[in-house]
Design a protein around this motif. Structure first.
Motif, PDB file in Angstrom:
ATOM      1  N   MET A  93       0.849  -1.190   0.000  1.00 54.97           N
ATOM      2  CA  MET A  93       0.000   0.000   0.000  1.00 54.97           C
ATOM      3  C   MET A  93       0.888   1.243   0.000  1.00 54.97           C
ATOM      4  SD  MET A  93      -1.412  -0.236   3.925  1.00 54.97           S
ATOM      5  CE  MET A  93      -2.353   1.268   3.839  1.00 54.97           C
ATOM      6  N   ALA A  94       0.343   2.331  -0.549  1.00 59.94           N
ATOM      7  CA  ALA A  94       1.160   3.543  -0.712  1.00 59.94           C
ATOM      8  C   ALA A  94       0.333   4.800  -0.443  1.00 59.94           C
ATOM      9  CB  ALA A  94       1.736   3.581  -2.122  1.00 59.94           C
ATOM     10  N   PRO A  95      -0.225   4.927   0.753  1.00 66.01           N
ATOM     11  CA  PRO A  95      -1.040   6.115   1.011  1.00 66.01           C
ATOM     12  C   PRO A  95      -0.173   7.366   1.147  1.00 66.01           C
ATOM     13  CG  PRO A  95      -0.802   4.813   3.001  1.00 66.01           C
ATOM     14  CD  PRO A  95      -0.114   4.046   1.910  1.00 66.01           C
ATOM     15  N   ALA A  96      -0.723   8.478   0.676  1.00 66.96           N
ATOM     16  CA  ALA A  96       0.030   9.737   0.734  1.00 66.96           C
ATOM     17  C   ALA A  96      -0.402  10.554   1.942  1.00 66.96           C
ATOM     18  CB  ALA A  96      -0.219  10.523  -0.545  1.00 66.96           C
ATOM     19  N   GLU A 109       0.576   0.848   9.746  1.00 68.98           N
ATOM     20  CA  GLU A 109      -0.110  -0.001   8.766  1.00 68.98           C
ATOM     21  C   GLU A 109       0.766  -0.223   7.525  1.00 68.98           C
ATOM     22  OE1 GLU A 109      -2.863  -1.574   9.101  1.00 68.98           O
ATOM     23  OE2 GLU A 109      -3.519  -2.071   7.066  1.00 68.98           O
ATOM     24  N   VAL A 110       1.386   0.852   7.057  1.00 73.77           N
ATOM     25  CA  VAL A 110       2.222   0.749   5.858  1.00 73.77           C
ATOM     26  C   VAL A 110       3.395  -0.205   6.112  1.00 73.77           C
ATOM     27  CG1 VAL A 110       3.782   2.028   4.314  1.00 73.77           C
ATOM     28  CG2 VAL A 110       1.556   2.986   4.913  1.00 73.77           C
ATOM     29  N   PHE A 111       4.020  -0.079   7.281  1.00 74.85           N
ATOM     30  CA  PHE A 111       5.133  -0.978   7.608  1.00 74.85           C
ATOM     31  C   PHE A 111       4.654  -2.414   7.775  1.00 74.85           C
ATOM     32  CE2 PHE A 111       9.393   0.661   8.006  1.00 74.85           C
ATOM     33  CZ  PHE A 111       9.179   1.974   7.643  1.00 74.85           C
ATOM     34  N   LYS A 112       3.458  -2.551   8.363  1.00 71.47           N
ATOM     35  CA  LYS A 112       2.913  -3.902   8.580  1.00 71.47           C
ATOM     36  C   LYS A 112       2.702  -4.625   7.258  1.00 71.47           C
ATOM     37  CE  LYS A 112      -0.227  -5.066  12.319  1.00 71.47           C
ATOM     38  NZ  LYS A 112      -1.579  -4.750  12.814  1.00 71.47           N
ATOM     39  N   VAL A 113       2.107  -3.937   6.294  1.00 72.14           N
ATOM     40  CA  VAL A 113       1.813  -4.585   5.007  1.00 72.14           C
ATOM     41  C   VAL A 113       3.098  -4.742   4.185  1.00 72.14           C
ATOM     42  CG1 VAL A 113       0.543  -4.407   2.825  1.00 72.14           C
ATOM     43  CG2 VAL A 113      -0.540  -3.669   4.955  1.00 72.14           C
ATOM     44  N   ASN A 114       3.804  -3.623   3.954  1.00 72.65           N
ATOM     45  CA  ASN A 114       4.916  -3.648   2.995  1.00 72.65           C
ATOM     46  C   ASN A 114       6.134  -4.405   3.523  1.00 72.65           C
ATOM     47  OD1 ASN A 114       3.192  -2.019   1.574  1.00 72.65           O
ATOM     48  ND2 ASN A 114       4.438  -0.182   1.668  1.00 72.65           N
ATOM     49  N   LEU A 115       6.456  -4.217   4.791  1.00 72.02           N
ATOM     50  CA  LEU A 115       7.680  -4.844   5.317  1.00 72.02           C
ATOM     51  C   LEU A 115       7.388  -6.122   6.114  1.00 72.02           C
ATOM     52  CD1 LEU A 115      10.742  -4.777   5.692  1.00 72.02           C
ATOM     53  CD2 LEU A 115      10.377  -3.382   7.741  1.00 72.02           C
ATOM     54  N   THR A 116       6.509  -6.007   7.126  1.00 68.40           N
ATOM     55  CA  THR A 116       6.283  -7.185   7.979  1.00 68.40           C
ATOM     56  C   THR A 116       5.591  -8.296   7.193  1.00 68.40           C
ATOM     57  OG1 THR A 116       6.123  -5.669   9.839  1.00 68.40           O
ATOM     58  CG2 THR A 116       5.388  -7.918  10.235  1.00 68.40           C
ATOM     59  N   GLY A 117       4.691  -7.942   6.283  1.00 71.62           N
ATOM     60  CA  GLY A 117       4.036  -8.957   5.450  1.00 71.62           C
ATOM     61  C   GLY A 117       5.071  -9.721   4.624  1.00 71.62           C
ATOM     62  N   THR A 118       6.025  -8.994   4.062  1.00 75.81           N
ATOM     63  CA  THR A 118       7.106  -9.616   3.291  1.00 75.81           C
ATOM     64  C   THR A 118       7.946 -10.510   4.202  1.00 75.81           C
ATOM     65  OG1 THR A 118       7.143  -7.736   1.787  1.00 75.81           O
ATOM     66  CG2 THR A 118       9.145  -9.080   1.867  1.00 75.81           C
ATOM     67  N   TYR A 119       8.233  -9.991   5.400  1.00 77.12           N
ATOM     68  CA  TYR A 119       9.019 -10.756   6.384  1.00 77.12           C
ATOM     69  C   TYR A 119       8.302 -12.059   6.774  1.00 77.12           C
ATOM     70  CZ  TYR A 119      10.337 -11.956  11.203  1.00 77.12           C
ATOM     71  OH  TYR A 119      10.672 -12.631  12.346  1.00 77.12           O
ATOM     72  N   TYR A 120       7.005 -11.970   7.076  1.00 78.67           N
ATOM     73  CA  TYR A 120       6.260 -13.187   7.464  1.00 78.67           C
ATOM     74  C   TYR A 120       6.294 -14.223   6.344  1.00 78.67           C
ATOM     75  CZ  TYR A 120       4.029 -10.932  11.555  1.00 78.67           C
ATOM     76  OH  TYR A 120       3.781 -10.325  12.753  1.00 78.67           O
ATOM     77  N   VAL A 156       8.115   5.339   1.381  1.00 73.20           N
ATOM     78  CA  VAL A 156       9.543   5.389   1.032  1.00 73.20           C
ATOM     79  C   VAL A 156      10.358   4.596   2.055  1.00 73.20           C
ATOM     80  CG1 VAL A 156      11.560   6.924   0.866  1.00 73.20           C
ATOM     81  CG2 VAL A 156       9.384   7.607  -0.182  1.00 73.20           C
ATOM     82  N   ALA A 157      10.109   4.840   3.344  1.00 71.79           N
ATOM     83  CA  ALA A 157      10.903   4.169   4.388  1.00 71.79           C
ATOM     84  C   ALA A 157      10.656   2.657   4.362  1.00 71.79           C
ATOM     85  CB  ALA A 157      10.553   4.750   5.760  1.00 71.79           C
ATOM     86  N   SER A 158       9.392   2.249   4.160  1.00 76.31           N
ATOM     87  CA  SER A 158       9.088   0.809   4.172  1.00 76.31           C
ATOM     88  C   SER A 158       9.715   0.106   2.973  1.00 76.31           C
ATOM     89  CB  SER A 158       7.571   0.574   4.202  1.00 76.31           C
ATOM     90  OG  SER A 158       6.983   0.933   2.963  1.00 76.31           O
ATOM     91  N   LYS A 159       9.728   0.763   1.813  1.00 80.31           N
ATOM     92  CA  LYS A 159      10.311   0.118   0.623  1.00 80.31           C
ATOM     93  C   LYS A 159      11.837   0.124   0.698  1.00 80.31           C
ATOM     94  CE  LYS A 159       6.535  -1.100  -1.683  1.00 80.31           C
ATOM     95  NZ  LYS A 159       6.188  -2.473  -2.062  1.00 80.31           N
ATOM     96  N   HIS A 160      12.451   1.163   1.300  1.00 85.34           N
ATOM     97  CA  HIS A 160      13.896   1.089   1.563  1.00 85.34           C
ATOM     98  C   HIS A 160      14.178  -0.134   2.439  1.00 85.34           C
ATOM     99  CE1 HIS A 160      14.668   5.066  -0.154  1.00 85.34           C
ATOM    100  NE2 HIS A 160      15.925   5.009   0.235  1.00 85.34           N
ATOM    101  N   ALA A 161      13.310  -0.366   3.419  1.00 91.12           N
ATOM    102  CA  ALA A 161      13.509  -1.508   4.326  1.00 91.12           C
ATOM    103  C   ALA A 161      13.326  -2.833   3.582  1.00 91.12           C
ATOM    104  CB  ALA A 161      12.530  -1.415   5.501  1.00 91.12           C
ATOM    105  N   VAL A 162      12.380  -2.886   2.666  1.00 89.82           N
ATOM    106  CA  VAL A 162      12.193  -4.110   1.864  1.00 89.82           C
ATOM    107  C   VAL A 162      13.468  -4.409   1.069  1.00 89.82           C
ATOM    108  CG1 VAL A 162      10.971  -5.065  -0.153  1.00 89.82           C
ATOM    109  CG2 VAL A 162       9.664  -3.997   1.701  1.00 89.82           C
ATOM    110  N   LEU A 163      14.086  -3.355   0.546  1.00 89.57           N
ATOM    111  CA  LEU A 163      15.328  -3.566  -0.212  1.00 89.57           C
ATOM    112  C   LEU A 163      16.439  -4.050   0.725  1.00 89.57           C
ATOM    113  CD1 LEU A 163      16.969  -3.557  -2.717  1.00 89.57           C
ATOM    114  CD2 LEU A 163      17.090  -1.063  -2.660  1.00 89.57           C
ATOM    115  N   GLY A 164      16.492  -3.495   1.935  1.00 88.72           N
ATOM    116  CA  GLY A 164      17.488  -3.954   2.914  1.00 88.72           C
ATOM    117  C   GLY A 164      17.292  -5.420   3.251  1.00 88.72           C
ATOM    118  N   LEU A 165      16.039  -5.802   3.443  1.00 91.20           N
ATOM    119  CA  LEU A 165      15.733  -7.212   3.749  1.00 91.20           C
ATOM    120  C   LEU A 165      16.120  -8.111   2.567  1.00 91.20           C
ATOM    121  CD1 LEU A 165      14.364  -9.354   5.590  1.00 91.20           C
ATOM    122  CD2 LEU A 165      12.200  -8.785   4.469  1.00 91.20           C
TER     123      LEU A 165
END
Ligand code: NAD
Length: 259
Positions: A93-96, A109-120, A156-165
């Motif tokens: 998700m990408a809400p502005a 919510e954004v971190f939960k979906v974009n990063l934690t969802g990927t992590y799970y 932006v922060a969550s997708k940077h984190a996805v790239l780090g992961l």
């Protein structure tokens, strides 16, 4: 590209947009596809499209922010199909919102979906992939995993984190036969982009066409990306010949970002 047909692919957020294109592309290649997301009716529609193509799809509801649901998903897939060897973390998700006006719950919510969802999904599906000695994890990140735009700090922060992961996992999976890569699309022609453009149009008093024109002009090609173009790159990353590509973040953005 050497084919990897037959291996089971899982697409999160597969009911529409890029996820739908990914599901159709992998099914057309001959991969059984598990299409997951939160809205069963949309998943069923995509599965019916796959069916019409002569492919095989299993539409299963799963909210990637809930680990028990991800674990239950794995159990159902294993009992009905087998081991997932191609995991595509696409749900996002990408809400502005302006940073100072953003509610804490939006950030979370954004971190939960974009990063934690990927992590799970990585946590739950990687062990069987490693045991099988072959796997592909493809994270649908964004160009905002590498650069920043205004009013979408959580995204932006969550997708940077996805790239780090992605990079950290690629290193850790180095000798397992599993590659881990990210795809970084620019503006893609999907409901997500259209909804953001509508919101921006309302806020700024400009027309939808003007906002979409702004989005297009961020790319030297002056156009939006077709979801199918993202799916084509995912097919390439999932191929046998891509076994040496890991820890990479490849842009599909018409040249908008050159890092
Ligand atoms: P979309 O909104 O059309 O699709 C996103 C899908 O994810 C939806 O089906 C949604 O229901 C699902 N989803 C959201 N939360 C979920 C959850 N908790 N559990 C399961 N599914 C969930 O958007 P899209 O444009 O197709 O985007 C797909 C991915 O591509 C996202 O990760 C997005 O960040 C990324 N991306 C999109 C663009 C773009 O311009 N559209 C650009 C770069 C990256």
């Amino acid at each position: 590209m050497e084919t990897v047909s037959g291996k089971i692919a899982l697409v999160t957020g597969g009911g529409r947009g890029i996820g739908r294109s990914l599901a159709l592309a992998f099914a057309a290649r001959g991969n059984p596809v598990v299409v997951t997301g939160r809205t069963q009716s949309r998943l069923d529609q995509v599965a019916a499209e796959v069916d019409r193509l002569g492919g095989k799809a299993l539409p299963l509801r799963c909210d990637v922010t809930r680990r028990p649901e991800v674990e239950a998903l794995k159990n159902v897939i294993e009992s009905k199909l087998g081991t997932v060897q191609i995991l595509i973390n696409n749900a996002g998700m990408a809400p502005a919102a302006a940073f100072l006006e953003m509610e804490d719950c939006l950030w979370e919510e954004v971190f939960k979906v974009n990063l934690t969802g990927t992590y799970y999904c990585c946590k739950v599906f990687l062990p069987a992939m490693i045991a099988s000695g072959w796997g592909r994890v493809i994270n649908i990140a964004s160009t905002v995993a590498k650069v920043a735009y205004s009013h979408i700090s959580a995204y932006v922060a969550s997708k940077h984190a996805v790239l780090g992961l992605t990079r950290a996992l690629a290193v850790e999976m180095g000798r397992t036969g599993v590659t881990v890569n990210a795809i970084c699309p620019g503006y893609v022609e999907t409901e997500l982009t259209l909804n953001n453009a509508k919101m921006m149009a309302e806020k700024t008093g400009r027309s939808l066409e003007q906002i979409l024109g702004l989005f297009k002009r961020t790319s030297p090609q002056n156009r939006l990306i077709d979801p199918k173009e993202v799916a084509e790159l995912a097919l390439m990353l999932a191929s046998e010949s891509a076994s040496g590509i890991t820890g990479q973040a490849i842009n599909v953005d018409g040249g908008a970002v050159m890092v």
